[in-house]
Write a protein that holds these residues in place. Structure first.
Motif, mmCIF file in Angstrom:
data_model
loop_
_atom_site.group_PDB
_atom_site.id
_atom_site.type_symbol
_atom_site.label_atom_id
_atom_site.label_comp_id
_atom_site.label_asym_id
_atom_site.label_seq_id
_atom_site.Cartn_x
_atom_site.Cartn_y
_atom_site.Cartn_z
ATOM 1 N N SER A 17 0.816 -1.206 0.000
ATOM 2 C CA SER A 17 0.000 0.000 0.000
ATOM 3 C C SER A 17 0.856 1.265 0.000
ATOM 4 N N ARG A 18 2.135 1.135 -0.268
ATOM 5 C CA ARG A 18 3.028 2.288 -0.278
ATOM 6 C C ARG A 18 2.804 3.132 -1.528
ATOM 7 N N PRO A 19 2.886 4.444 -1.375
ATOM 8 C CA PRO A 19 2.800 5.306 -2.558
ATOM 9 C C PRO A 19 4.116 5.238 -3.329
ATOM 10 N N PRO A 20 4.131 5.727 -4.562
ATOM 11 C CA PRO A 20 5.418 5.833 -5.262
ATOM 12 C C PRO A 20 6.341 6.738 -4.445
ATOM 13 N N ILE A 21 7.620 6.405 -4.416
ATOM 14 C CA ILE A 21 8.584 7.173 -3.623
ATOM 15 C C ILE A 21 9.641 7.747 -4.552
ATOM 16 N N GLU A 22 9.921 9.016 -4.355
ATOM 17 C CA GLU A 22 10.956 9.692 -5.129
ATOM 18 C C GLU A 22 11.974 10.281 -4.158
ATOM 19 N N VAL A 66 4.340 9.906 8.268
ATOM 20 C CA VAL A 66 3.317 10.550 7.433
ATOM 21 C C VAL A 66 2.053 9.704 7.386
ATOM 22 N N GLN A 67 2.190 8.390 7.221
ATOM 23 C CA GLN A 67 1.018 7.518 7.141
ATOM 24 C C GLN A 67 0.267 7.480 8.467
ATOM 25 N N ARG A 68 0.989 7.480 9.595
ATOM 26 C CA ARG A 68 0.314 7.505 10.899
ATOM 27 C C ARG A 68 -0.447 8.813 11.092
ATOM 28 N N ALA A 69 0.151 9.925 10.673
ATOM 29 C CA ALA A 69 -0.521 11.225 10.793
ATOM 30 C C ALA A 69 -1.776 11.267 9.918
ATOM 31 N N GLN A 70 -1.680 10.720 8.696
ATOM 32 C CA GLN A 70 -2.843 10.678 7.812
ATOM 33 C C GLN A 70 -3.945 9.818 8.413
ATOM 34 N N ALA A 71 -3.563 8.664 8.971
ATOM 35 C CA ALA A 71 -4.546 7.767 9.582
ATOM 36 C C ALA A 71 -5.224 8.446 10.763
ATOM 37 N N LYS A 72 -4.445 9.144 11.567
ATOM 38 C CA LYS A 72 -5.007 9.826 12.732
ATOM 39 C C LYS A 72 -6.015 10.891 12.293
ATOM 40 N N GLU A 128 -7.764 0.082 12.382
ATOM 41 C CA GLU A 128 -7.955 0.903 11.188
ATOM 42 C C GLU A 128 -7.875 0.028 9.942
ATOM 43 N N GLY A 129 -8.806 0.215 9.060
ATOM 44 C CA GLY A 129 -8.831 -0.544 7.816
ATOM 45 C C GLY A 129 -9.581 -1.857 7.904
ATOM 46 N N MET A 130 -10.006 -2.249 9.098
ATOM 47 C CA MET A 130 -10.785 -3.483 9.237
ATOM 48 C C MET A 130 -12.217 -3.221 8.756
ATOM 49 N N PRO A 131 -12.922 -4.275 8.384
ATOM 50 C CA PRO A 131 -14.318 -4.092 7.956
ATOM 51 C C PRO A 131 -15.159 -3.427 9.051
ATOM 52 N N ALA A 132 -16.113 -2.624 8.636
ATOM 53 C CA ALA A 132 -16.964 -1.892 9.584
ATOM 54 C C ALA A 132 -17.680 -2.834 10.545
ATOM 55 N N ALA A 166 -19.847 -13.362 16.832
ATOM 56 C CA ALA A 166 -18.959 -14.534 16.871
ATOM 57 C C ALA A 166 -18.007 -14.524 15.675
ATOM 58 N N GLU A 167 -18.508 -14.158 14.513
ATOM 59 C CA GLU A 167 -17.678 -14.093 13.304
ATOM 60 C C GLU A 167 -16.575 -13.035 13.465
ATOM 61 N N ALA A 168 -16.927 -11.885 14.041
ATOM 62 C CA ALA A 168 -15.946 -10.820 14.245
ATOM 63 C C ALA A 168 -14.886 -11.252 15.255
ATOM 64 N N HIS A 169 -15.304 -11.982 16.281
ATOM 65 C CA HIS A 169 -14.365 -12.487 17.290
ATOM 66 C C HIS A 169 -13.313 -13.375 16.623
ATOM 67 N N VAL A 170 -13.740 -14.258 15.750
ATOM 68 C CA VAL A 170 -12.821 -15.144 15.031
ATOM 69 C C VAL A 170 -11.910 -14.326 14.111
ATOM 70 N N TYR A 171 -12.471 -13.345 13.439
ATOM 71 C CA TYR A 171 -11.697 -12.467 12.554
ATOM 72 C C TYR A 171 -10.563 -11.797 13.343
ATOM 73 N N LEU A 172 -10.904 -11.214 14.502
ATOM 74 C CA LEU A 172 -9.909 -10.511 15.310
ATOM 75 C C LEU A 172 -8.835 -11.451 15.846
ATOM 76 N N LYS A 173 -9.229 -12.662 16.202
ATOM 77 C CA LYS A 173 -8.231 -13.648 16.647
ATOM 78 C C LYS A 173 -7.267 -13.974 15.515
ATOM 79 N N GLY A 174 -7.789 -14.102 14.294
ATOM 80 C CA GLY A 174 -6.939 -14.373 13.138
ATOM 81 C C GLY A 174 -5.986 -13.226 12.842
ATOM 82 N N VAL A 175 -6.481 -11.991 12.937
ATOM 83 C CA VAL A 175 -5.625 -10.830 12.713
ATOM 84 C C VAL A 175 -4.523 -10.780 13.771
ATOM 85 N N ALA A 176 -4.879 -11.000 15.024
ATOM 86 C CA ALA A 176 -3.884 -10.986 16.098
ATOM 87 C C ALA A 176 -2.824 -12.061 15.860
ATOM 88 N N PHE A 177 -3.259 -13.240 15.443
ATOM 89 C CA PHE A 177 -2.313 -14.320 15.155
ATOM 90 C C PHE A 177 -1.394 -13.923 13.997
#
Length: 194
Positions: A17-22, A66-72, A128-132, A166-177
């Protein structure tokens, strides 16, 4: 001053997800390194004579900032209170009334937390970026704690009103893993019992 696109080698997951860098090198620039977005390109101004490893380290550090500031900025503009109030109405009969709900960057062990006494809810920016629907499940979890402070049977009944809990709980466990952080708390495993 020399200009050239930055070659990061083979893109890894974090580079996808990086932008082009110059990189713009200048013999007049002695020590300072700066980075900024110019349109969709991340431009780094640095002195000539740095090694490839030094350049890469500067790019990673500055781009991360920069990306953290944009996300914030994106997270601060989101109407979390309206979202929490809507979820409370839909799933908890409007009984959960948070006094505040906000994103925090310093919460590394949990997806969300709340203080039932004050009504404050905090959500980790790790989401951030996880499904709503996943973020909503964490909000419902914390809202339920405003009604029922523990993870007992009444709490479980409240959170399971959210149909994808329950589905979200499993999703979060997978992301943490996947992050190599299986200790990240996505709620009590007991919440998934009938």
């Amino acid at each position: 001053m020399t200009h050239r696109p930055f070659d990061h080698g083979t893109p890894g997951p974090s580079q996808a997800s990086r932008p082009p860098i110059e990189i713009r090198r200048s013999a007049r620039r002695r020590r300072t390194v700066q980075g900024r977005m110019e349109g969709d390109t991340f431009v780094v101004l640095m002195p000539t004579g740095l090694s490839a490893a030094q350049e890469e380290a500067h790019v990673e550090h500055l781009l991360g900032r920069v990306q953290r500031a944009q996300a914030k900025r994106r997270l601060q503009t989101e109407d979390l209170m309206g979202r929490a109030q809507d979820l409370s109405q839909r799933y908890l009969e409007g009984k959960a009334r948070p006094t505040s709900i906000r994103w925090v960057t310093n919460q590394q062990q949990r997806w969300g937390s709340c203080s039932p006494a004050s009504g404050a809810i905090r959500l980790s920016t790790l989401m951030e970026g996880m499904p709503a629907w996943v973020v909503d499940s964490v909000i419902v979890h914390e809202l339920a704690h405003l009604i029922e402070a523990n993870h007992g049977p009444r709490f479980k009944a409240l959170v399971h009103r959210y149909e994808r809990y329950a589905e979200a709980h499993v999703y979060l466990k997978g992301v943490a893993f996947g992050m190599g952080r299986p200790e990240l708390d996505s709620g009590s495993d007991a919440d998934l019992e009938d």
